[in-house]
Design a protein around this motif. Structure first.
Motif, PDB file in Angstrom:
ATOM      1  N   ASN A 109       0.703  -1.223   0.018  1.00  0.00           N
ATOM      2  CA  ASN A 109      -0.119  -0.001   0.060  1.00  0.00           C
ATOM      3  C   ASN A 109       0.780   1.397  -0.121  1.00  0.00           C
ATOM      4  N   GLN A 110       0.865   2.056  -1.239  1.00  0.00           N
ATOM      5  CA  GLN A 110       1.320   3.134  -1.390  1.00  0.00           C
ATOM      6  C   GLN A 110       0.864   4.199   0.070  1.00  0.00           C
ATOM      7  N   GLN A 111       1.813   5.389   0.539  1.00  0.00           N
ATOM      8  CA  GLN A 111       1.364   5.437   2.216  1.00  0.00           C
ATOM      9  C   GLN A 111       0.737   6.822   1.398  1.00  0.00           C
ATOM     10  N   GLN A 112      -0.465   7.516   2.316  1.00  0.00           N
ATOM     11  CA  GLN A 112      -1.956   8.056   2.098  1.00  0.00           C
ATOM     12  C   GLN A 112      -2.638   7.603   1.069  1.00  0.00           C
ATOM     13  N   ARG A 113      -2.748   6.252   0.842  1.00  0.00           N
ATOM     14  CA  ARG A 113      -3.662   5.578  -0.136  1.00  0.00           C
ATOM     15  C   ARG A 113      -4.905   5.033   1.050  1.00  0.00           C
ATOM     16  N   LEU A 114      -6.065   4.208   0.629  1.00  0.00           N
ATOM     17  CA  LEU A 114      -6.599   3.893   1.285  1.00  0.00           C
ATOM     18  C   LEU A 114      -7.429   2.647   1.204  1.00  0.00           C
ATOM     19  N   GLN A 115      -6.556   2.366  -0.072  1.00  0.00           N
ATOM     20  CA  GLN A 115      -7.220   0.530  -0.828  1.00  0.00           C
ATOM     21  C   GLN A 115      -6.303  -0.352   0.308  1.00  0.00           C
ATOM     22  N   GLY A 116      -5.346  -0.366   0.518  1.00  0.00           N
ATOM     23  CA  GLY A 116      -4.675  -0.844   1.564  1.00  0.00           C
ATOM     24  C   GLY A 116      -5.699  -1.869   2.640  1.00  0.00           C
ATOM     25  N   ARG A 117      -5.850  -0.215   3.925  1.00  0.00           N
ATOM     26  CA  ARG A 117      -6.203  -0.278   5.126  1.00  0.00           C
ATOM     27  C   ARG A 117      -7.347  -1.680   4.359  1.00  0.00           C
ATOM     28  N   ILE A 118      -8.601  -1.170   3.361  1.00  0.00           N
ATOM     29  CA  ILE A 118      -9.879  -1.190   3.217  1.00  0.00           C
ATOM     30  C   ILE A 118      -9.788  -2.815   2.569  1.00  0.00           C
ATOM     31  N   LEU A 119      -8.998  -3.242   1.861  1.00  0.00           N
ATOM     32  CA  LEU A 119      -8.311  -4.949   1.638  1.00  0.00           C
ATOM     33  C   LEU A 119      -7.874  -5.735   2.898  1.00  0.00           C
ATOM     34  N   GLN A 120      -7.374  -4.732   3.846  1.00  0.00           N
ATOM     35  CA  GLN A 120      -6.822  -5.571   5.067  1.00  0.00           C
ATOM     36  C   GLN A 120      -7.300  -6.276   5.805  1.00  0.00           C
ATOM     37  N   GLN A 121      -9.110  -4.963   6.015  1.00  0.00           N
ATOM     38  CA  GLN A 121      -9.824  -5.858   7.007  1.00  0.00           C
ATOM     39  C   GLN A 121     -10.660  -6.334   6.243  1.00  0.00           C
ATOM     40  N   LEU A 122     -10.993  -6.212   4.906  1.00  0.00           N
ATOM     41  CA  LEU A 122     -11.946  -7.018   4.000  1.00  0.00           C
ATOM     42  C   LEU A 122     -11.469  -8.828   4.542  1.00  0.00           C
ATOM     43  N   LEU A 123      -9.651  -9.070   4.234  1.00  0.00           N
ATOM     44  CA  LEU A 123      -9.330 -10.107   4.413  1.00  0.00           C
ATOM     45  C   LEU A 123     -10.180 -10.681   5.592  1.00  0.00           C
ATOM     46  N   GLN A 124      -8.771  -9.577   6.545  1.00  0.00           N
ATOM     47  CA  GLN A 124      -9.252 -10.470   7.667  1.00  0.00           C
ATOM     48  C   GLN A 124     -10.692 -10.651   8.194  1.00  0.00           C
ATOM     49  N   HIS A 125     -11.581  -9.736   7.589  1.00  0.00           N
ATOM     50  CA  HIS A 125     -13.295 -10.303   8.103  1.00  0.00           C
ATOM     51  C   HIS A 125     -13.092 -12.128   7.539  1.00  0.00           C
ATOM     52  N   TRP A 126     -12.641 -12.340   6.268  1.00  0.00           N
ATOM     53  CA  TRP A 126     -12.656 -13.897   5.763  1.00  0.00           C
ATOM     54  C   TRP A 126     -11.493 -14.147   5.548  1.00  0.00           C
ATOM     55  N   GLN A 127     -11.808 -13.774   7.365  1.00  0.00           N
ATOM     56  CA  GLN A 127     -10.517 -15.219   8.829  1.00  0.00           C
ATOM     57  C   GLN A 127      -8.930 -15.285   7.990  1.00  0.00           C
ATOM     58  N   LEU A 128      -8.499 -14.607   6.824  1.00  0.00           N
ATOM     59  CA  LEU A 128      -7.618 -14.578   5.736  1.00  0.00           C
ATOM     60  C   LEU A 128      -5.832 -13.888   7.182  1.00  0.00           C
TER      61      LEU A 128
END
Length: 784
Positions: free
Chosen positions: A536-555
């Protein structure tokens, strides 16, 4: 004034006194009778004891001498006593020496005496002589009839009770006379004096009965006199008040008469005003109907040439041409779509004003709808410095009930507005499920880092044809209809639209809609072991959103932030899979651990060709903002080998179709556009100019589907459809309306005429192709 004897106070007082005296006398009599009873009862025993004591000596000597003659004389002498009914002398062997008896007296009152004193009483006394005191000679036995004493007792009790009754009766007469003399007579005299008072005579006083000046009756007379005086004063005051009231009433009548005249004049003026308002209302309704008809006609007249314009431009863009020609035609095509969007906004606002907007209530996936909308918008935005991101609440239900078309329209307008005014930073669309509200709500937030809105302009931006600053229209373009349409659509769906903004910092538009949940959210199962490293390039939102989604999928997901693609974070954390967010970073990572499966998430415009992606060891390329369904499929395929890259290119081909379509269209340009689209899809197309020609052709030839315009000369599409449905052989033939009429009433009119579906002009090739695939599902479609 005559008062009945039973109602007089003296009688009531005497009656109460008599009753009290009577009951008291009864009680005293009963007490005296009771004392007499016990005395009589004791007297019986004493009398018999005396008889026995007198006869005991002779009876003992008789028993000692065993003289039967003397024994008979003794018992006969005892029997002379009235109460004694039996007497006998018995020797020590139990043999009677002498025994006499007589019957007991009979009487109707005997049972009372027997109850009180017993029926008979027996007395026995042992016989001894003085010189042989210890020798038992026999017994003297006497039986007594108690009725002799009981009758005497009853006579005395009756006399006692009768005397008590006579005394209470005499007392009542005495009390009645006393009460009448002391109480009733003065009161009757007082009542008669009250009735004889002349109410209008001054200084009239009630006289007090003689001898009662200082008792309660005298006090009562004094109180009555005071009250009479007070009543006289009050009457005089009342008369004066009535006089004043009469004067006020006369003045009031004068005022009311004047006011009535004024009200009559006002009513005449009000009737005139009401008539004018009624005429104005009828005129306004007529103008509204005329405006609705004008909008409908203008919509049809404008959509018809726009359909020809966009259709011809679309067909031209499918041909081979040089880049300059393609760019000019693309600009013209995009301008036509902007014009079409403006027309749709104006038409929707006119539906609100005319009250003809109708909302659907059907199940739909809101998360998928938002992701599709963002995907479509990302393909047309060319701002490299703006990140477009989407965050969906994991608890958002899989299916909600509402109008997906209008929800998409609200999101599209807010999103295009945010992209228009944002030069750098991000545009974030987030969905939040709020089940605690009654009813449950979903919150749609569109956040941007654009130019913002001044506080004084926050309310005016929702007015039609209004923007926050007059310079904005010149700088960014636009008509100011988008936000007005969003507010109207949100209100129609029962929701709320709010905005928070700071100039030069950005804006946040929040839409809350009450949508009923039909199917709850489910958590997918992914058999993917190992850690996923998300770059995730700094100041971007996509990485944090993607991490939360993957953790919700128990990954197991970890973020690797980096400043730019040239500076890779070192050392890299151990991970089984990589998700990369830019092609430049993918090139920097190409030489590192080429066996690690990796995905590239980037906008459409930045995606690499297949050969380039293969050299960078990419398993797949996914467009951002990412769709959850696409990401899920890609993650499930990461464990599979990377697909081989084909160097040959396949041109867009169209499989020939055996379907035969009838196009009924009077406008030559629209006929050329529709025929060109259908021919390129591989269909055989027969075109006619009006409904009568279509009816005649269908009676002789066969087709698989009819595309029917609605407004045509000779015979319009509605009448032609009704007549086609009357033919038994054509009752199941699919008929699709192609019309520039875009109101809800027009759709209903098409259905009532027997048409199966509806497509508003101008239409896209994709929309037409999807509709044909729906009604001709067995026919092949264009493949690329």
């Amino acid at each position: 004034m005559k008062i009945n004897l039973s109602d007089r106070l003296s009688f009531k007082q005497a009656r109460l006194g008599v009753m009290a005296a009577f009951f008291l006398g009864i009680l005293l009599g009963l007490a005296q009778v009771t004392v007499d009873y016990y005395a009589e009862n004791a007297a019986i025993d004493q009398e018999i004891a005396a008889q026995i004591n007198v006869s005991l000596g002779p009876a003992s000597r008789i028993a000692y001498n065993i003289d039967a003659e003397l024994a008979r004389e003794l018992v006969n002498g005892l029997l002379q006593a009235p109460p004694i009914v039996k007497a006998e002398i018995i020797d020590n062997n139990g043999t009677p020496l002498a025994s006499v008896s007589r019957p007991m007296l009979s009487s109707p009152y005997r049972f009372i005496s027997d109850t009180l004193f017993e029926r008979r009483r027996s007395y026995a006394k042992a016989l001894h002589v003085d010189f042989v005191p210890d020798e038992l000679l026999g017994h003297l036995v006497i039986e007594l009839d108690t009725f002799h004493h009981g009758a005497n007792f009853l006579r005395r009790a009756m006399l006692t009770m009768l005397s008590a009754f006579i005394l209470s009766l005499a007392l009542s007469l005495i009390l009645m006379v006393l009460f009448y003399t002391m109480l009733t007579k003065p009161l009757v005299h007082l009542i008669n004096n009250l009735l004889d008072i002349r109410q209008h005579t001054d200084h009239e006083r009630l006289p007090c009965p003689p001898g009662h000046q200082r008792d309660e009756i005298g006090a009562l007379v004094e109180v009555i006199n005071r009250q009479l005086q007070s009543i006289d004063v009050n009457l005089r005051q009342k008369l004066r008040a009535e006089e004043r009231l009469k004067q006020y009433l006369e003045e009031l009548e004068t005022i009311v008469e004047a006011r009535t005249n004024e009200l009559q004049q006002a009513n005449i003026q009000l009737r005139k005003s009401n008539q004018e308002l009624k005429d104005s209302r009828e005129e306004a309704l007529t103008m509204a109907e005329a405006r609705s008809a004008f909008l409908a006609n203008m919509s049809h007249e404008i959509r018809t040439p726009i359909n020809g314009l966009l259709g011809m431009l679309g067909l031209a863009l499918d041909n081979e041409m040089d880049e300059e020609q393609r760019q000019k035609l693309t600009v013209a095509y995009d301008s036509g779509k902007v014009l079409m969007a403006l027309l749709n906004d104006i038409l929707d606002l006119s539906k609100f004003e005319a009250g003809k907007l109708q909302l659907e209530q059907i199940p739909f996936d809101l998360g998928e709808l938002v992701e599709d909308t963002l995907s479509l918008m990302s393909q047309h935005t060319h701002k490299e410095a703006v990140e477009l991101a989407c965050q969906v609440d994991p608890q958002l239900p899989a299916q909600l009930e509402g109008d997906p078309t209008r929800v998409r329209q609200v999101i599209s307008n807010l999103l295009s507005n945010a992209l228009k005014f944002t030069a750098r930073g991000h545009v974030l669309v987030s969905l939040e499920w709020q089940p605690k509200h009654q009813p449950a709500r979903v919150c749609i937030r569109v956040e941007d880092t654009g130019i913002g809105i001044a506080p004084e302009a926050l309310e005016s931006i929702f007015s039609p044809f209004t923007q926050a600053d007059r310079n904005i229209s010149r700088r960014f373009g636009g008509t100011g209809l988008g936000l007005a349409l969003c507010r109207s659509l949100t209100d129609a769906m029962g929701g709320t639209l709010r905005v928070e903004s700071r100039p030069q910092q950005g804006s946040v538009f929040s839409v809350e809609l009450p949508l009923h949940a039909i199917q709850e959210a489910s958590k997918p199962k992914i058999e993917l072991s190992g850690k996923i490293l998300v770059f995730n390039q700094q100041q971007r939102l996509q990485g944090r959103i993607l991490q939360q989604l993957l953790q919700h999928w128990q990954l197991d997901a970890e973020i690797a932030d980096y400043p730019n693609p040239e500076h890779i974070p070192q050392p890299l954390p151990n991970a089984s899979y990589w998700i990369i967010d830019s092609p430049a970073l993918a090139e920097s990572l190409a030489q590192l651990d080429s066996d690690t499966p990796r995905l590239l998430l980037c906008p459409y415009r930045q995606q690499l060709d297949n050969s380039k992606a293969a050299t960078l060891h990419l398993h797949q390329q996914l467009p951002s903002p990412i769709s959850r369904a696409r990401l899920l499929r890609a993650l499930r395929q990461l464990r599979q080998p990377r697909p081989a890259v084909s160097t040959s290119t396949q041109a867009s081909t169209t499989e020939p179709s055996s379907a035969r379509l009838l196009l009924v269209e009077d406008n030559a340009v629209n006929q050329m556009v529709a025929k060109g689209m259908l021919t390129r899809m591989g269909f055989e197309v027969i075109a006619v100019e009006h409904g009568q020609a279509a009816l005649e052709w269908l009676q002789q030839e066969h087709c698989d589907l009819v595309l029917m315009d609605c407004n045509m000369p000779v015979m319009d599409g509605y009448e032609a459809s009704r007549r086609i449905r009357q033919l038994p052989a054509l009752k199941d033939l699919p008929i699709i309306a192609l019309t520039a009429n875009a109101l809800q009433d027009d759709r209903q009119r098409c259905e009532n005429a027997g048409m199966n579906d509806y497509l508003a002009k101008p239409f896209k090739r994709e929309d037409l192709q999807k509709l044909l695939h729906k009604w001709l599902p067995d026919e092949p479609t264009t493949s690329s």
